[in-house]
Design a protein around this motif. Structure first.
Motif, short mmCIF file in Angstrom:
data_model
loop_
_atom_site.label_atom_id
_atom_site.label_comp_id
_atom_site.label_asym_id
_atom_site.label_seq_id
_atom_site.Cartn_x
_atom_site.Cartn_y
_atom_site.Cartn_z
N TYR A 120 6.47 7.08 5.94
CA TYR A 120 6.66 8.44 6.44
C TYR A 120 5.61 9.33 5.81
O TYR A 120 5.22 9.14 4.66
CB TYR A 120 8.06 8.96 6.10
N GLY A 121 5.15 10.31 6.56
CA GLY A 121 4.13 11.23 6.06
C GLY A 121 2.77 10.57 5.95
O GLY A 121 1.98 10.91 5.08
N ALA A 122 2.48 9.63 6.84
CA ALA A 122 1.20 8.92 6.78
C ALA A 122 0.02 9.85 7.02
O ALA A 122 -1.08 9.61 6.50
CB ALA A 122 1.17 7.78 7.80
N ASP A 123 0.24 10.92 7.78
CA ASP A 123 -0.85 11.86 8.06
C ASP A 123 -0.97 12.95 7.00
O ASP A 123 -1.77 13.86 7.13
CB ASP A 123 -0.65 12.48 9.45
N SER A 124 -0.21 12.84 5.91
CA SER A 124 -0.27 13.83 4.84
C SER A 124 -1.04 13.24 3.64
O SER A 124 -1.49 12.10 3.66
CB SER A 124 1.14 14.24 4.41
N ASP A 125 -1.13 14.02 2.59
CA ASP A 125 -1.80 13.55 1.37
C ASP A 125 -0.91 12.65 0.53
O ASP A 125 -1.40 11.96 -0.36
CB ASP A 125 -2.24 14.75 0.52
N TYR A 126 0.40 12.66 0.80
CA TYR A 126 1.34 11.86 0.01
C TYR A 126 2.24 11.02 0.91
O TYR A 126 3.42 11.33 1.07
CB TYR A 126 2.18 12.78 -0.88
N PRO A 127 1.70 9.95 1.49
CA PRO A 127 2.56 9.10 2.32
C PRO A 127 3.59 8.38 1.45
O PRO A 127 3.35 8.09 0.28
CB PRO A 127 1.58 8.11 2.94
N LEU A 156 -1.49 0.32 13.03
CA LEU A 156 -2.26 1.56 13.00
C LEU A 156 -3.09 1.65 14.28
O LEU A 156 -3.83 0.72 14.62
CB LEU A 156 -3.20 1.59 11.79
N ASN A 157 -2.97 2.77 14.97
CA ASN A 157 -3.72 3.03 16.20
C ASN A 157 -3.56 1.89 17.20
O ASN A 157 -4.52 1.47 17.85
CB ASN A 157 -5.19 3.28 15.89
N GLY A 158 -2.36 1.35 17.29
CA GLY A 158 -2.07 0.33 18.28
C GLY A 158 -2.45 -1.09 17.92
O GLY A 158 -2.26 -2.00 18.71
N ARG A 159 -2.98 -1.34 16.73
CA ARG A 159 -3.30 -2.72 16.34
C ARG A 159 -2.73 -3.03 14.97
O ARG A 159 -2.58 -2.15 14.13
CB ARG A 159 -4.80 -3.00 16.39
N GLU A 160 -2.41 -4.30 14.78
CA GLU A 160 -1.81 -4.74 13.52
C GLU A 160 -2.91 -5.01 12.50
O GLU A 160 -3.86 -5.73 12.79
CB GLU A 160 -0.98 -6.00 13.75
N VAL A 161 -2.77 -4.41 11.32
CA VAL A 161 -3.76 -4.58 10.25
C VAL A 161 -3.05 -5.00 8.96
O VAL A 161 -1.87 -4.73 8.78
CB VAL A 161 -4.57 -3.28 10.00
N PRO A 185 4.21 -0.65 -5.46
CA PRO A 185 5.21 -0.78 -4.40
C PRO A 185 5.51 0.50 -3.63
O PRO A 185 5.94 0.44 -2.49
CB PRO A 185 6.45 -1.26 -5.15
N THR A 186 5.25 1.65 -4.23
CA THR A 186 5.56 2.90 -3.53
C THR A 186 4.34 3.76 -3.22
O THR A 186 4.50 4.86 -2.70
CB THR A 186 6.55 3.73 -4.37
N ALA A 187 3.13 3.30 -3.54
CA ALA A 187 1.93 4.10 -3.32
C ALA A 187 0.99 3.40 -2.34
O ALA A 187 0.73 2.21 -2.45
CB ALA A 187 1.20 4.35 -4.63
N ILE A 188 0.48 4.17 -1.39
CA ILE A 188 -0.45 3.64 -0.40
C ILE A 188 -1.58 4.65 -0.19
O ILE A 188 -1.37 5.85 -0.29
CB ILE A 188 0.27 3.33 0.93
N HIS A 189 -2.77 4.11 0.06
CA HIS A 189 -3.93 4.96 0.32
C HIS A 189 -4.60 4.47 1.60
O HIS A 189 -4.93 3.29 1.71
CB HIS A 189 -4.92 4.90 -0.85
N PRO A 225 -3.99 8.24 9.35
CA PRO A 225 -3.50 7.95 10.70
C PRO A 225 -3.15 9.23 11.44
O PRO A 225 -2.88 10.26 10.83
CB PRO A 225 -2.25 7.11 10.46
N LYS A 226 -3.14 9.14 12.76
CA LYS A 226 -2.80 10.30 13.58
C LYS A 226 -1.30 10.56 13.58
O LYS A 226 -0.86 11.69 13.68
CB LYS A 226 -3.29 10.09 15.01
N GLU A 227 -0.51 9.48 13.47
CA GLU A 227 0.94 9.63 13.50
C GLU A 227 1.50 9.81 12.09
O GLU A 227 0.92 9.36 11.12
CB GLU A 227 1.61 8.43 14.19
N SER A 228 2.65 10.47 12.04
CA SER A 228 3.29 10.73 10.75
C SER A 228 4.09 9.52 10.26
O SER A 228 4.12 9.22 9.08
CB SER A 228 4.21 11.94 10.88
N ALA A 229 4.74 8.83 11.19
CA ALA A 229 5.55 7.65 10.84
C ALA A 229 4.83 6.40 11.33
O ALA A 229 4.45 6.31 12.49
CB ALA A 229 6.92 7.75 11.47
N VAL A 230 4.65 5.44 10.43
CA VAL A 230 3.92 4.21 10.75
C VAL A 230 4.88 3.03 10.60
O VAL A 230 5.60 2.92 9.61
CB VAL A 230 2.70 4.03 9.82
#
Length: 185
Positions: free
Chosen positions: A49-56, A73-78, A89-93, A98-103
């Motif tokens: 959640y919050g993928a389009d923010s500074d703190y997903p 992401l953007n319609g393809r699996e990565v 486990p709780t931090a991602i960069h 991404p354009k969407e908020s929920a991934v």
């Protein structure tokens, strides 16, 4: 397989151990098993959640998040290294927000302390989980202590972790690889 069934499997080997001690050993074993082997992979949506923010924020639907197996992401699996890095486990960069908020994606989880994984995990991996609990119980400084037998159950537990890890790396698929045989001349 229910936790009562697992307790019955373990109590046949360590009959002197109290029920609550066996339950705690099973919870410890299931947590360690899921942590080491990625045995519990969920694809319930979304996981970030919050993928389009500074703190997903990485969120597990149940249990605790461990590792992201893949994201959409953007319609393809990565996978990791293809647009995102997971440092804890709780931090991602993300390399690009991404354009969407929920991934959505696939997330490896482990049960919280004192909990068991869902039934589909304990049904599939009941033997190694019971072996890990038996190993732990047989190493306790109690009247039922038996280090020689504990070594046997430790090996079985570690072999189960190896099998589950391989199963996880192959994408949780059933069946084997199909190869066309070479012609005999």
């Amino acid at each position: 397989m229910s936790s009562d069934d697992l307790v019955q499997d373990v109590i046949t080997i360590v009959p002197e151990a109290p029920f609550m001690t066996i339950r705690e050993a099973l919870q410890w074993s299931a947590r360690k098993f899921c942590t080491e082997a990625d045995a519990w992979v969920t694809d319930e949506q979304p996981i970030i959640y919050g993928a389009d923010s500074d703190y997903p924020m990485i969120v597990a639907p149940q249990g605790e998040p461990l590792r992201i197996v893949s994201l959409t992401l953007n319609g393809r699996e990565v996978t990791q290294g293809e647009g995102f890095e997971q440092s804890s486990p709780t931090a991602i960069h993300f390399s690009q927000k991404p354009k969407e908020s929920a991934v959505s994606g696939r997330l490896a989880c482990r049960p919280k302390r004192g909990d068991m994984p869902p039934a589909e995990v304990t049904d599939r991996w009941s033997e190694p989980i019971a072996d890990g609990a038996t190993w732990r119980l047989l190493m306790m400084p109690q009247p039922w202590k038996n280090p020689e037998l504990a070594i046997y159950y430790e090996r079985r537990f570690l072999a189960g972790i190896t099998d589950a890890r391989q199963h996880s790396r192959l994408g949780h698929a059933r069946g084997g690889a199909r190869v066309k045989a070479r012609r005999f001349i």
